[in-house]
Design a protein around this motif. Structure first.
Motif, PDB file in Angstrom:
ATOM      1  N   VAL A   1      84.960 -38.891   7.505  1.00 50.88           N
ATOM      2  CA  VAL A   1      84.090 -40.013   7.152  1.00 50.88           C
ATOM      3  C   VAL A   1      83.408 -39.681   5.829  1.00 50.88           C
ATOM      4  O   VAL A   1      83.452 -38.541   5.357  1.00 50.88           O
ATOM      5  CB  VAL A   1      83.019 -40.283   8.235  1.00 50.88           C
ATOM      6  CG1 VAL A   1      83.662 -40.672   9.551  1.00 50.88           C
ATOM      7  CG2 VAL A   1      82.114 -39.064   8.424  1.00 50.88           C
ATOM      8  N   SER A   2      82.757 -40.655   5.237  1.00 48.79           N
ATOM      9  CA  SER A   2      82.043 -40.418   3.986  1.00 48.79           C
ATOM     10  C   SER A   2      80.823 -39.541   4.226  1.00 48.79           C
ATOM     11  O   SER A   2      80.266 -39.506   5.337  1.00 48.79           O
ATOM     12  CB  SER A   2      81.616 -41.742   3.353  1.00 48.79           C
ATOM     13  OG  SER A   2      80.565 -42.331   4.108  1.00 48.79           O
ATOM     14  N   VAL A   3      80.406 -38.846   3.189  1.00 51.99           N
ATOM     15  CA  VAL A   3      79.212 -38.008   3.297  1.00 51.99           C
ATOM     16  C   VAL A   3      77.993 -38.865   3.613  1.00 51.99           C
ATOM     17  O   VAL A   3      77.137 -38.473   4.425  1.00 51.99           O
ATOM     18  CB  VAL A   3      78.992 -37.215   1.994  1.00 51.99           C
ATOM     19  CG1 VAL A   3      77.692 -36.414   2.061  1.00 51.99           C
ATOM     20  CG2 VAL A   3      80.161 -36.275   1.735  1.00 51.99           C
ATOM     21  N   ALA A   4      77.909 -40.046   3.016  1.00 53.27           N
ATOM     22  CA  ALA A   4      76.763 -40.927   3.259  1.00 53.27           C
ATOM     23  C   ALA A   4      76.704 -41.351   4.727  1.00 53.27           C
ATOM     24  O   ALA A   4      75.630 -41.329   5.350  1.00 53.27           O
ATOM     25  CB  ALA A   4      76.840 -42.154   2.358  1.00 53.27           C
ATOM     26  N   ALA A   5      77.844 -41.731   5.287  1.00 54.48           N
ATOM     27  CA  ALA A   5      77.868 -42.164   6.687  1.00 54.48           C
ATOM     28  C   ALA A   5      77.533 -40.994   7.609  1.00 54.48           C
ATOM     29  O   ALA A   5      76.762 -41.145   8.574  1.00 54.48           O
ATOM     30  CB  ALA A   5      79.229 -42.734   7.036  1.00 54.48           C
ATOM     31  N   PHE A   6      78.095 -39.833   7.314  1.00 52.07           N
ATOM     32  CA  PHE A   6      77.820 -38.671   8.161  1.00 52.07           C
ATOM     33  C   PHE A   6      76.348 -38.284   8.092  1.00 52.07           C
ATOM     34  O   PHE A   6      75.725 -38.004   9.130  1.00 52.07           O
ATOM     35  CB  PHE A   6      78.685 -37.478   7.739  1.00 52.07           C
ATOM     36  CG  PHE A   6      78.449 -36.267   8.599  1.00 52.07           C
ATOM     37  CD1 PHE A   6      79.121 -36.132   9.800  1.00 52.07           C
ATOM     38  CD2 PHE A   6      77.529 -35.289   8.238  1.00 52.07           C
ATOM     39  CE1 PHE A   6      78.881 -35.036  10.627  1.00 52.07           C
ATOM     40  CE2 PHE A   6      77.286 -34.198   9.047  1.00 52.07           C
ATOM     41  CZ  PHE A   6      77.971 -34.074  10.247  1.00 52.07           C
ATOM     42  N   THR A   7      75.793 -38.247   6.888  1.00 53.15           N
ATOM     43  CA  THR A   7      74.391 -37.860   6.721  1.00 53.15           C
ATOM     44  C   THR A   7      73.463 -38.791   7.494  1.00 53.15           C
ATOM     45  O   THR A   7      72.509 -38.336   8.136  1.00 53.15           O
ATOM     46  CB  THR A   7      74.023 -37.853   5.226  1.00 53.15           C
ATOM     47  OG1 THR A   7      74.886 -36.928   4.539  1.00 53.15           O
ATOM     48  CG2 THR A   7      72.577 -37.448   5.015  1.00 53.15           C
ATOM     49  N   THR A   8      73.746 -40.081   7.456  1.00 53.85           N
ATOM     50  CA  THR A   8      72.923 -41.047   8.190  1.00 53.85           C
ATOM     51  C   THR A   8      72.979 -40.779   9.687  1.00 53.85           C
ATOM     52  O   THR A   8      71.936 -40.726  10.368  1.00 53.85           O
ATOM     53  CB  THR A   8      73.388 -42.481   7.901  1.00 53.85           C
ATOM     54  OG1 THR A   8      73.190 -42.763   6.507  1.00 53.85           O
ATOM     55  CG2 THR A   8      72.596 -43.489   8.723  1.00 53.85           C
ATOM     56  N   ALA A   9      74.183 -40.592  10.222  1.00 51.95           N
ATOM     57  CA  ALA A   9      74.314 -40.339  11.660  1.00 51.95           C
ATOM     58  C   ALA A   9      73.685 -39.003  12.039  1.00 51.95           C
ATOM     59  O   ALA A   9      73.020 -38.892  13.079  1.00 51.95           O
ATOM     60  CB  ALA A   9      75.792 -40.354  12.050  1.00 51.95           C
ATOM     61  N   TYR A  10      73.888 -38.000  11.210  1.00 47.26           N
ATOM     62  CA  TYR A  10      73.363 -36.653  11.458  1.00 47.26           C
ATOM     63  C   TYR A  10      71.854 -36.668  11.621  1.00 47.26           C
ATOM     64  O   TYR A  10      71.309 -36.099  12.580  1.00 47.26           O
ATOM     65  CB  TYR A  10      73.782 -35.768  10.271  1.00 47.26           C
ATOM     66  CG  TYR A  10      73.327 -34.330  10.292  1.00 47.26           C
ATOM     67  CD1 TYR A  10      74.129 -33.346  10.856  1.00 47.26           C
ATOM     68  CD2 TYR A  10      72.136 -33.939   9.688  1.00 47.26           C
ATOM     69  CE1 TYR A  10      73.740 -32.006  10.836  1.00 47.26           C
ATOM     70  CE2 TYR A  10      71.742 -32.604   9.664  1.00 47.26           C
ATOM     71  CZ  TYR A  10      72.547 -31.647  10.245  1.00 47.26           C
ATOM     72  OH  TYR A  10      72.169 -30.332  10.223  1.00 47.26           O
ATOM     73  N   TRP A  11      71.146 -37.335  10.713  1.00 47.44           N
ATOM     74  CA  TRP A  11      69.681 -37.330  10.764  1.00 47.44           C
ATOM     75  C   TRP A  11      69.116 -38.384  11.713  1.00 47.44           C
ATOM     76  O   TRP A  11      68.084 -38.159  12.347  1.00 47.44           O
ATOM     77  CB  TRP A  11      69.105 -37.526   9.361  1.00 47.44           C
ATOM     78  CG  TRP A  11      69.279 -36.316   8.497  1.00 47.44           C
ATOM     79  CD1 TRP A  11      70.016 -36.208   7.355  1.00 47.44           C
ATOM     80  CD2 TRP A  11      68.709 -35.013   8.716  1.00 47.44           C
ATOM     81  NE1 TRP A  11      69.948 -34.934   6.850  1.00 47.44           N
ATOM     82  CE2 TRP A  11      69.157 -34.179   7.657  1.00 47.44           C
ATOM     83  CE3 TRP A  11      67.883 -34.481   9.693  1.00 47.44           C
ATOM     84  CZ2 TRP A  11      68.789 -32.834   7.561  1.00 47.44           C
ATOM     85  CZ3 TRP A  11      67.519 -33.141   9.594  1.00 47.44           C
ATOM     86  CH2 TRP A  11      67.970 -32.336   8.539  1.00 47.44           C
ATOM     87  N   THR A  12      69.803 -39.504  11.876  1.00 48.80           N
ATOM     88  CA  THR A  12      69.307 -40.544  12.793  1.00 48.80           C
ATOM     89  C   THR A  12      69.292 -40.040  14.231  1.00 48.80           C
ATOM     90  O   THR A  12      68.364 -40.326  14.997  1.00 48.80           O
ATOM     91  CB  THR A  12      70.175 -41.809  12.683  1.00 48.80           C
ATOM     92  OG1 THR A  12      70.101 -42.318  11.352  1.00 48.80           O
ATOM     93  CG2 THR A  12      69.699 -42.877  13.657  1.00 48.80           C
ATOM     94  N   CYS A  13      70.291 -39.264  14.597  1.00 53.02           N
ATOM     95  CA  CYS A  13      70.394 -38.751  15.967  1.00 53.02           C
ATOM     96  C   CYS A  13      69.580 -37.477  16.194  1.00 53.02           C
ATOM     97  O   CYS A  13      69.450 -37.022  17.339  1.00 53.02           O
ATOM     98  CB  CYS A  13      71.861 -38.481  16.310  1.00 53.02           C
ATOM     99  SG  CYS A  13      72.944 -39.927  16.286  1.00 53.02           S
ATOM    100  N   ARG A  14      69.022 -36.921  15.141  1.00 46.46           N
ATOM    101  CA  ARG A  14      68.458 -35.574  15.193  1.00 46.46           C
ATOM    102  C   ARG A  14      67.148 -35.406  15.984  1.00 46.46           C
ATOM    103  O   ARG A  14      66.937 -34.345  16.597  1.00 46.46           O
ATOM    104  CB  ARG A  14      68.229 -35.065  13.765  1.00 46.46           C
ATOM    105  CG  ARG A  14      68.097 -33.548  13.633  1.00 46.46           C
ATOM    106  CD  ARG A  14      69.429 -32.876  13.744  1.00 46.46           C
ATOM    107  NE  ARG A  14      69.354 -31.441  13.476  1.00 46.46           N
ATOM    108  CZ  ARG A  14      70.411 -30.655  13.374  1.00 46.46           C
ATOM    109  NH1 ARG A  14      71.626 -31.150  13.476  1.00 46.46           N
ATOM    110  NH2 ARG A  14      70.267 -29.364  13.162  1.00 46.46           N
TER     111      ARG A  14
END
Length: 205
Positions: free
Chosen positions: A34-47
């Protein structure tokens, strides 16, 4: 009101330890295709729940993968988990030396937002942590900064008064939260700025 004790309560990442290893999010994003932007959003939103010990590592990574609409399998979850732990494993040796030098002048303690499995890995790799008077990891105490409960945990665990503490963090919102419960606070921008603050706060003679 203070009991006369002096307790330096330190954040970990951005103070004693370094922030996430450069390129780590890109590596994990590539693993998920996936894109870095999409991954970063999911990574921090779920954190937040993972950091605060309300969710296991496997549950966190399943949520991240589902948010990215990617297949969930045990091998991918474990690979991401280990890559993530490694990405947060670096320390600033100069700051470690400085914190250890405070022993004898003040009590020293740690309050960090870190998941429980990351905390276990950090404790195993950094034996100097066991020399501190108290260690509070959010994933272990089930409260993450800036929640007042995280700061009050340290007050209760050390049987101290809030005014006995000087809390040091690189995030202003966390310092303000500590001050709101009665602690002294300092926004960390580097060791050269911290040392004179601590010297002025500690009693002389």
């Amino acid at each position: 009101m203070t009991t006369g004790r002096r307790i330096v309560l330190l954040d970990l990442f951005g103070v004693i330890a370094r922030h996430q290893r450069p390129g780590a999010l890109e590596k994990m994003a590539a693993r998920c295709r996936v894109s870095v932007a999409a991954f970063t959003t999911a990574y921090w939103t779920c954190r937040p729940s993972y950091d605060a010990g309300r969710q296991s590592a496997s549950a966190y990574w399943r949520d991240v993968l589902r948010a990215l609409s990617r297949p969930v399998d045990a091998d991918t979850v474990e690979e991401l988990r280990l890559t993530d732990i490694d990405s947060w494993s670096r320390v600033d040796d100069r700051m470690v030396t400085y914190v250890r030098s405070l022993r004898g002048r003040a009590e020293t303690a740690l309050l960090s937002n870190i998941p429980a499995d990351h905390a276990d890995a950090f404790l195993a790799a950094q034996p100097w942590l066991h020399d501190l008077d108290h260690i509070a990891f959010s994933g272990k105490i089930q409260a993450a900064k800036p929640d007042p409960a995280a700061f009050l945990h340290c007050v209760i665990a050390l049987r101290a008064a809030p005014a006995d503490f000087l809390f040091v963090d690189d995030r202003e919102e966390n310092v303000r939260a500590a001050q709101a419960v009665g602690m002294n606070g300092h926004v960390f921008t580097g060791q050269d700025g911290l040392a004179p603050v601590i010297d002025a706060w500690l009693p002389t003679g």
